[in-house]
Design an enzyme around this catalytic site. Sequence first.
Site, PDB file in Angstrom:
ATOM      1  N   GLU A 297     -62.843  82.997 -15.816  1.00 14.50           N
ATOM      2  CA  GLU A 297     -61.379  82.334 -16.569  1.00 14.50           C
ATOM      3  C   GLU A 297     -60.290  83.228 -15.929  1.00 14.50           C
ATOM      4  OE1 GLU A 297     -64.807  81.967 -19.669  1.00 14.50           O
ATOM      5  OE2 GLU A 297     -64.226  83.436 -17.800  1.00 14.50           O
TER       6      GLU A 297
ATOM      7  N   HIS B  75     -63.994  88.121 -14.924  1.00 15.73           N
ATOM      8  CA  HIS B  75     -64.667  86.624 -15.163  1.00 15.73           C
ATOM      9  C   HIS B  75     -64.043  85.536 -14.534  1.00 15.73           C
ATOM     10  CE1 HIS B  75     -66.351  88.860 -19.263  1.00 15.73           C
ATOM     11  NE2 HIS B  75     -66.596  89.238 -18.028  1.00 15.73           N
TER      12      HIS B  75
END
Length: 367
Positions: free
Chosen positions: A61, A59
């Site tokens: 992040e 992801h």
Amino acid sequence: MSTKKDNFTTKDKKFMKLALDLARARKGLTGDNPSVGCVIVKKGEIISIGQTGYGGRPHAEHNAISNCFEDPKDSRMYITLEPCNHYGKTPPCTKNIIKNQIREVYYPIEDIDLKVKGKSSLILENSNIKVKKGLLRKEALNLYNSYYINRKKKLPYVIGKIALSKNKIIYSDTTRRITNKISDKLSHYLRFKSDGILITSKTLNIDDPKLNCRLQGYTKFSPKRIILDKNLKINLKSYIVKSIKDKNTIIFYNSNNKTKKNFLKKKGAFLINQATKKNENFDLKKILKKLYMLGIKNLLVEGGDKLTKSFIQKRMFNEFYTFKSSENLLKENKYVNFTSSDILKTKYGRYKTNFKLGTDKITIYKN
């Protein structure tokens, strides 16, 4: 400096715009997961950026935190979508944010996924992390239009395109190319961003297309080829048949032609026997539902006049591109007119954008 309307500073907007650009660059290339962009800022300076990985993982992040060139403790994180908060194939992004002691998190909109929606802010705030929502909300909603359609309707996001001459001819046996080379690059960009490309066997047999992405460096992102071929009339000597490999070709049919079925199966095509009523064509809605189940989240339709008209009449395009040349084509020998101009204006005329690519006029209609 903040604006009176939303209390976000000019710098906040600048960082979120960068995050949105990062997400936009990967749109269509992240499988089942939405494409997300992430920017980490400390003491007013960017210390890292991240995007969702190809295929959907890692992801954004996680990538941004991993890319930090200094400790992200007490930093601000700008994310284009609510961070995930549940265990799936990867740990929750909220856990990673808390672990790294990010001080503030900004995101414009909540995730539509019910496992995530609206829960992340509570998790982060319970760990004394400040959460601000709504930053560049309108831009984010536009970015995630396809993701929302995928999740809400369980259908692919469908883009159509057609190239036509000034006098609305889309095929002529005397002219192979209608629009210019710059327009061709945009066409291949649309292929690059799509999971699948749909045509009929009639178009295949007339044009013998390759249906791949030919932008330099991006050929590996060519979409799956999807052929509607009710009576299995596909030319077995066509480029598409010769280049079948790794189930990169899906053929919908409703025929008892065992010879062709066996040949195509041996070549590696994925054959789907789709029932139809007598003397009727395929139900396009059922085709789209099946394609969604097969992982096609973004579909490009490059059909001829009849297939395109069927999609337009049923308002099944989410976006439709016309590539219009500045030149007329002679109406000699065999040619095909584009017969959906009036229907297109009626069904999609409210939302359209025009721009030029060289001498070609591009019009984008949105549903």
